[in-house]
Design a protein around this motif. Sequence first.
Motif, PDB file in Angstrom:
ATOM      1  N   SER A 145       6.413  57.678 -33.604  1.00 58.57           N
ATOM      2  CA  SER A 145       6.393  58.379 -35.260  1.00 58.57           C
ATOM      3  C   SER A 145       5.160  59.357 -35.172  1.00 58.57           C
ATOM      4  O   SER A 145       5.285  60.418 -35.683  1.00 58.57           O
ATOM      5  CB  SER A 145       6.053  57.217 -36.045  1.00 58.57           C
ATOM      6  OG  SER A 145       7.339  56.299 -36.183  1.00 58.57           O
ATOM      7  N   GLY A 146       3.984  58.977 -34.587  1.00 57.29           N
ATOM      8  CA  GLY A 146       3.101  60.149 -34.531  1.00 57.29           C
ATOM      9  C   GLY A 146       3.197  61.222 -33.594  1.00 57.29           C
ATOM     10  O   GLY A 146       3.016  62.517 -34.069  1.00 57.29           O
ATOM     11  N   LEU A 147       3.718  60.937 -32.631  1.00 61.43           N
ATOM     12  CA  LEU A 147       4.226  62.102 -31.620  1.00 61.43           C
ATOM     13  C   LEU A 147       5.243  62.905 -32.196  1.00 61.43           C
ATOM     14  O   LEU A 147       5.418  64.154 -31.757  1.00 61.43           O
ATOM     15  CB  LEU A 147       4.775  61.463 -30.302  1.00 61.43           C
ATOM     16  CG  LEU A 147       3.768  60.927 -29.185  1.00 61.43           C
ATOM     17  CD1 LEU A 147       4.605  60.141 -28.116  1.00 61.43           C
ATOM     18  CD2 LEU A 147       3.108  61.998 -28.756  1.00 61.43           C
ATOM     19  N   TYR A 274      -2.659  59.482 -34.120  1.00 59.01           N
ATOM     20  CA  TYR A 274      -2.430  58.465 -35.197  1.00 59.01           C
ATOM     21  C   TYR A 274      -2.563  57.042 -34.756  1.00 59.01           C
ATOM     22  O   TYR A 274      -2.919  56.065 -35.520  1.00 59.01           O
ATOM     23  CB  TYR A 274      -0.996  58.974 -35.680  1.00 59.01           C
ATOM     24  CG  TYR A 274      -0.457  57.856 -36.648  1.00 59.01           C
ATOM     25  CD1 TYR A 274      -0.987  57.730 -37.835  1.00 59.01           C
ATOM     26  CD2 TYR A 274       0.520  56.955 -36.264  1.00 59.01           C
ATOM     27  CE1 TYR A 274      -0.389  56.968 -38.690  1.00 59.01           C
ATOM     28  CE2 TYR A 274       0.936  55.904 -36.972  1.00 59.01           C
ATOM     29  CZ  TYR A 274       0.590  55.944 -38.316  1.00 59.01           C
ATOM     30  OH  TYR A 274       0.973  54.839 -39.401  1.00 59.01           O
ATOM     31  N   GLY A 275      -1.688  56.677 -33.882  1.00 60.28           N
ATOM     32  CA  GLY A 275      -1.630  55.251 -33.215  1.00 60.28           C
ATOM     33  C   GLY A 275      -2.960  54.434 -33.040  1.00 60.28           C
ATOM     34  O   GLY A 275      -3.176  53.518 -33.698  1.00 60.28           O
ATOM     35  N   ARG A 276      -3.890  55.183 -32.600  1.00 59.79           N
ATOM     36  CA  ARG A 276      -5.256  54.599 -32.454  1.00 59.79           C
ATOM     37  C   ARG A 276      -6.095  54.574 -33.866  1.00 59.79           C
ATOM     38  O   ARG A 276      -6.569  53.549 -34.050  1.00 59.79           O
ATOM     39  CB  ARG A 276      -6.054  55.450 -31.536  1.00 59.79           C
ATOM     40  CG  ARG A 276      -5.797  55.479 -30.102  1.00 59.79           C
ATOM     41  CD  ARG A 276      -6.504  56.333 -29.048  1.00 59.79           C
ATOM     42  NE  ARG A 276      -6.082  56.325 -27.821  1.00 59.79           N
ATOM     43  CZ  ARG A 276      -6.532  57.309 -26.789  1.00 59.79           C
ATOM     44  NH1 ARG A 276      -7.640  57.843 -27.209  1.00 59.79           N
ATOM     45  NH2 ARG A 276      -6.027  57.215 -25.798  1.00 59.79           N
ATOM     46  N   VAL A 277      -5.854  55.604 -34.653  1.00 61.63           N
ATOM     47  CA  VAL A 277      -6.583  55.520 -35.970  1.00 61.63           C
ATOM     48  C   VAL A 277      -6.102  54.306 -36.746  1.00 61.63           C
ATOM     49  O   VAL A 277      -6.637  53.838 -37.441  1.00 61.63           O
ATOM     50  CB  VAL A 277      -6.278  56.963 -36.433  1.00 61.63           C
ATOM     51  CG1 VAL A 277      -6.928  56.664 -38.003  1.00 61.63           C
ATOM     52  CG2 VAL A 277      -7.124  57.907 -35.550  1.00 61.63           C
ATOM     53  N   GLN A 278      -4.578  54.252 -36.535  1.00 60.74           N
ATOM     54  CA  GLN A 278      -3.891  53.169 -37.523  1.00 60.74           C
ATOM     55  C   GLN A 278      -4.316  51.943 -37.262  1.00 60.74           C
ATOM     56  O   GLN A 278      -4.503  51.010 -38.044  1.00 60.74           O
ATOM     57  CB  GLN A 278      -2.523  53.631 -37.551  1.00 60.74           C
ATOM     58  CG  GLN A 278      -1.728  52.620 -38.810  1.00 60.74           C
ATOM     59  CD  GLN A 278      -1.313  51.265 -37.957  1.00 60.74           C
ATOM     60  OE1 GLN A 278      -1.316  50.888 -36.782  1.00 60.74           O
ATOM     61  NE2 GLN A 278      -1.516  50.464 -39.032  1.00 60.74           N
TER      62      GLN A 278
END
Length: 410
Positions: A145-147, A274-278
């Motif tokens: 989703s981020g990609l 995004y994945g890391r931040v989320q």
Amino acid sequence: MATTTIPRQTQIWRDPRAIALLMAASLTTMANATISPALPGLERLFAADPNAAMLVRLLVPAPSLSVAVFAPFVGLVADRYGRRRMLLAGVILFVLAGCAGLFLPDLPTIFASRLVLGIAVALIMTAQTALIGDYFTGDGRSALSGLQISARNFGGLVFISLAGWFAAISPRLPFTIYAVAAAFLPLIWKVITDPSRTTPNPGAKLDDRSPGPSAWGVLFALLVLLQAVTNMIFFVMPTQLSFFFEAAGYDSPMMTGSALGILMLSGGGFALLYGRVQRAIGYGGVFALGYGAMASGFVLLALAATPLAWFVAAAAIGAGYALVSPSFVTLALGFAPIRRRGLAGGVLTASVFIGQFCSPLLSTPLVAAYGYEELFHITSSLAAVMAVAAVLKACAMRFQALKGRISTVE
């Protein structure tokens, strides 16, 4: 085809299905914003049309109207008949309708071709969103989703930057960029298949625990509304920025292409994180950070008076939008039952484009009445309210979690 859990982005790049879906994702930014640098030139080219000022501004969000109307129905068809043929048909129609502006004789027919382009986008985005839910679960779904937001932004960086150069030659030339989608067809044809609807999903018990019918519907409706408002704010950039630069006395096509390119580059970079931040700050933190960045960017547009500051503002807005956008997909696919993923993808797609279509309808009268600076102040205030609401929600959830842990200890 069984659902695959892919926890890391490096592994996603090894999956050809993910590559094909990311290619399809890159087309969605191209659909609307590619011709943004050409808008002033198109207005001059068709100056004899008494409705040129409004029609030209509506060329950018025109596909959004078709998406808003057709995407929910497309979602129902996807649930019933599958996604593959829908995705392929959408890409073919995208090429034909997108390139039509090269030859059509007047603004009304170009506007009509943009509406047809919107049908193509509805087919592509609805099928693509549903396939993300079908193929991936857990961290793999969040990463993809981020990609896909990153693909949209990096695709936009290339396509809109090219459009800025092309528009300086001829206002019709940016329409040729839509032909790029034809190069994506062979891979999509080869690797995209419809997953079995009868084989049990081994990841469902871990990833598809959705609320009951009424509960998921209410949560999903709120998410759809929030996404529409978010896109209405964001789409002030491609619909008004070229006219803002022209009013400020700058070379509009080149400045617009550069600013939107920076916006896409910033968004693409932050979407990769995004994945890391989320995982680090949760959905509430992501929304607070993203909307805060968008609010800061619009304040800078309103207060600054130099191209460098405007480019920094574009970077902040692009970063903020890229941080909040993937959450809509991951949350919606988590809410929706498996048998309703096509419908969820269609409605979610429609909300994006409803916001985009409404953006110039609301912002253009505000500019006429109060000017660009006041428009940017209003959009900044709205984004700031959303950021504060996200902070309050995140704090309330943390308080409830802490309260639960204290009760458990006692």
